[in-house]
Design a protein around this motif. Structure first.
Motif, PDB file in Angstrom:
ATOM      1  N   LEU A   1     -13.384 118.304 -25.686  1.00  0.00           N
ATOM      2  CA  LEU A   1     -12.915 117.141 -26.454  1.00  0.00           C
ATOM      3  C   LEU A   1     -11.804 116.399 -25.709  1.00  0.00           C
ATOM      4  CD1 LEU A   1     -12.938 118.630 -30.069  1.00  0.00           C
ATOM      5  CD2 LEU A   1     -14.521 116.948 -29.147  1.00  0.00           C
ATOM      6  N   PHE A   2     -10.907 117.152 -25.045  1.00  0.00           N
ATOM      7  CA  PHE A   2      -9.868 116.516 -24.226  1.00  0.00           C
ATOM      8  C   PHE A   2     -10.501 115.717 -23.091  1.00  0.00           C
ATOM      9  CE2 PHE A   2      -5.550 118.875 -24.883  1.00  0.00           C
ATOM     10  CZ  PHE A   2      -5.574 118.498 -26.218  1.00  0.00           C
ATOM     11  N   SER A   3     -11.558 116.282 -22.513  1.00  0.00           N
ATOM     12  CA  SER A   3     -12.262 115.603 -21.423  1.00  0.00           C
ATOM     13  C   SER A   3     -12.938 114.326 -21.927  1.00  0.00           C
ATOM     14  CB  SER A   3     -13.298 116.540 -20.808  1.00  0.00           C
ATOM     15  OG  SER A   3     -13.901 115.942 -19.687  1.00  0.00           O
ATOM     16  N   LEU A   4     -13.590 114.418 -23.097  1.00  0.00           N
ATOM     17  CA  LEU A   4     -14.233 113.229 -23.692  1.00  0.00           C
ATOM     18  C   LEU A   4     -13.206 112.141 -23.995  1.00  0.00           C
ATOM     19  CD1 LEU A   4     -16.751 115.003 -26.089  1.00  0.00           C
ATOM     20  CD2 LEU A   4     -17.416 113.319 -24.379  1.00  0.00           C
ATOM     21  N   ALA A   5     -11.992 112.573 -24.375  1.00  0.00           N
ATOM     22  CA  ALA A   5     -10.928 111.610 -24.681  1.00  0.00           C
ATOM     23  C   ALA A   5     -10.324 111.005 -23.411  1.00  0.00           C
ATOM     24  CB  ALA A   5      -9.842 112.298 -25.491  1.00  0.00           C
ATOM     25  N   GLY A   6     -10.616 111.621 -22.261  1.00  0.00           N
ATOM     26  CA  GLY A   6     -10.113 111.086 -20.989  1.00  0.00           C
ATOM     27  C   GLY A   6      -8.718 111.569 -20.642  1.00  0.00           C
ATOM     28  N   VAL A   7      -8.390 112.799 -21.052  1.00  0.00           N
ATOM     29  CA  VAL A   7      -7.061 113.361 -20.765  1.00  0.00           C
ATOM     30  C   VAL A   7      -7.062 113.973 -19.358  1.00  0.00           C
ATOM     31  CG1 VAL A   7      -5.380 115.133 -21.477  1.00  0.00           C
ATOM     32  CG2 VAL A   7      -6.638 113.827 -23.214  1.00  0.00           C
ATOM     33  N   PRO A   8      -6.096 113.582 -18.497  1.00  0.00           N
ATOM     34  CA  PRO A   8      -6.041 114.199 -17.172  1.00  0.00           C
ATOM     35  C   PRO A   8      -5.565 115.644 -17.289  1.00  0.00           C
ATOM     36  CG  PRO A   8      -4.214 112.653 -17.487  1.00  0.00           C
ATOM     37  CD  PRO A   8      -5.089 112.543 -18.698  1.00  0.00           C
TER      38      PRO A   8
ATOM     39  N   PHE B   1     -11.309 111.237 -14.831  1.00  0.00           N
ATOM     40  CA  PHE B   1     -11.752 110.648 -13.560  1.00  0.00           C
ATOM     41  C   PHE B   1     -12.949 109.717 -13.764  1.00  0.00           C
ATOM     42  CE2 PHE B   1      -9.356 114.376 -12.205  1.00  0.00           C
ATOM     43  CZ  PHE B   1      -8.522 113.793 -11.269  1.00  0.00           C
ATOM     44  N   ALA B   2     -13.789 110.037 -14.746  1.00  0.00           N
ATOM     45  CA  ALA B   2     -14.929 109.155 -15.065  1.00  0.00           C
ATOM     46  C   ALA B   2     -14.413 107.766 -15.450  1.00  0.00           C
ATOM     47  CB  ALA B   2     -15.750 109.756 -16.211  1.00  0.00           C
ATOM     48  N   LYS B   3     -13.428 107.753 -16.336  1.00  0.00           N
ATOM     49  CA  LYS B   3     -12.848 106.467 -16.776  1.00  0.00           C
ATOM     50  C   LYS B   3     -12.036 105.819 -15.655  1.00  0.00           C
ATOM     51  CE  LYS B   3     -12.707 107.069 -21.792  1.00  0.00           C
ATOM     52  NZ  LYS B   3     -13.319 108.344 -22.055  1.00  0.00           N
ATOM     53  N   PHE B   4     -11.355 106.650 -14.872  1.00  0.00           N
ATOM     54  CA  PHE B   4     -10.524 106.148 -13.776  1.00  0.00           C
ATOM     55  C   PHE B   4     -11.360 105.326 -12.788  1.00  0.00           C
ATOM     56  CE2 PHE B   4      -8.846 106.805  -9.434  1.00  0.00           C
ATOM     57  CZ  PHE B   4      -7.595 106.236  -9.575  1.00  0.00           C
TER      58      PHE B   4
END
Length: 419
Positions: free
Chosen positions: A371-378, A384-387
């Motif tokens: 869930l942290f990854s889906l939210a885009g938390v480093p 990195f996907a969003k970055f």
């Protein structure tokens, strides 16, 4: 001819595998386990066949079928996603007593359709692949015939998908009429900003493609179909067809529509922004975890489209990277959902998850990381996907799109953290 057929080896092998699995399923009683294992074997062999292919660009069968590194990579993503869906849903299907041998075969048929979508360089081949995929998905959505919700979701998806396919086909016929060809390369050379009719056709095609990846405003079916379908089917819907849909959008933007970038860029930017906003805001009020993931997938498609909206090779590359990480995160998320049981029942409401950290600490920490990854938390993969997406958007000076994307990322973090 021999060289042409060797380039089609994965598709030919998959088609033969489907026929063989179907024969096994029909003539052997209680063949679900055997057909599933056979399907998993076919998918494993497919990965090796695709990896063994030459990565150079080949166009075969009157330039209607293109074989290149992008297509090979996306096909491997499709196969890996399907492989994990089949493995993770086996226990779930047995407990729900839906051990139908047709289930893995329908998934294989939809993969065959997706392969042709990904490699199409012609409107006719693209549409045939799209319909082969769609017809399989209609059946999957309604495969639990005893469940009213499942039947309802199948009908909803069928009616709305048929409408979008009609619009897409109308766009294809208009495009053929105004350019005189169904081949992407010929369309690209004939198409320019003065060809008003062809631009009109492009809008219809974009509407059809946006529906297939559940982008706003063509997302209406997604929450209902995700909630009503079996969880195993929902996991397939959330992962695999999205890759094929995004691949088709990149193919269209890269080849037939490359000379009218300014005409389609505005449309893609609008769809991207609308998907990001709705995906992040509408999910806040959801109590059902599958509906929440439906709105989450709408938002994620918005981010992936932001890369396409740049119209640059770096933008397309960032979208492909985004889809790769998105698939990985969703495989993990649905794997956790399959393991969440309370009193012998599968949890679908977010409230059912309370206290799971005491009973199943490893599962709780796994879901937390996903869930942290889906939210885009480093420093997790989702960040990195969003970055990469925002970097390519900023490089192309589309600052408003980047700002809205960053704002919606913050909003979407709220409903992930709420779980």
């Amino acid at each position: 001819m021999t060289q042409n057929l060797s380039l089609l080896l994965p598709e030919i092998f998959l088609a033969i595998g489907i026929f063989f699995s179907l024969m096994v399923g029909v003539f052997k009683k209680n063949s679900y386990n055997l057909v599933t294992n056979l399907s998993l074997f076919i998918l494993l062999v497919l990965v090796f066949l695709i990896l063994d292919m030459n990565q150079e660009v080949y166009k075969i069968f009157s330039n209607s079928f293109v074989k290149d590194a992008l297509g090979n990579f996306l096909k491997i993503l499709i196969v890996i996603g399907s492989f994990f869906v089949l493995i993770s849903s086996q226990v779930f299907l047995k407990e729900k007593k839906i051990q139908k041998f047709e289930y893995p075969i329908i998934i294989l048929i939809s993969i065959l359709g997706m392969f042709f979508m990904v490699s199409s360089n012609d409107l006719i081949l693209f549409y045939l692949g799209l319909e082969l995929q769609s017809l399989s998905l209609y059946i999957l959505a309604a495969i639990d015939r005893e469940n009213i919700k499942s039947t309802e979701s199948g009908i909803k998806y069928f009616v709305l998908s048929a409408l979008s396919s009609g619009l897409l086909l109308y766009g294809c016929s208009l495009l053929y009429g105004f350019t005189g060809s169904t081949n992407f390369d010929v369309i690209s050379s004939e198409l320019n900003s003065q060809n008003t009719g062809a631009i009109f056709a492009m809008v219809f095609i974009l509407v059809g493609l946006a529906f297939k990846i559940s982008a706003v405003p063509f997302h209406m079916w997604t929450p209902d179909v995700y909630e009503g379908s079996l969880t195993s089917v929902t996991s397939f819907f959330a992962i695999v067809p999205k890759v094929a849909g995004m691949a088709a959008i990149i193919r269209f933007m890269q080849t037939p529509f490359e000379n009218i970038l300014s005409e389609w860029q505005t449309i893609i930017i609008f769809i991207s922004i609308a998907s990001m906003i709705l995906g992040s805001v509408a999910a806040i009020g959801q109590s059902n975890i599958k509906r929440l993931f439906a709105y989450s997938s709408i938002g994620h498609m918005g981010y992936a489209l932001a890369g396409v909206a740049t119209g640059s090779s770096s933008g397309y590359a960032s979208s492909v990277i985004y889809m790769t990480i998105y698939i990985t995160m969703n495989i993990g998320a649905f794997g956790c959902i399959f393991l969440m049981k309370k009193d012998g029942k599968y949890s679908e409401e977010i409230s059912d998850l309370s206290g799971i950290s005491k009973n199943k600490p490893l599962l709780a920490i796994s879901l937390l990381i996903i869930l942290f990854s889906l939210a885009g938390v480093p420093p997790l993969a989702g960040f990195f996907a969003k970055f990469y997406i925002f970097m390519s958007v900023i490089e192309n000076e589309m600052y408003l799109l980047a700002i809205i994307g960053l704002a919606t990322t913050v909003i979407s973090a709220f409903y992930y953290l709420k779980i």
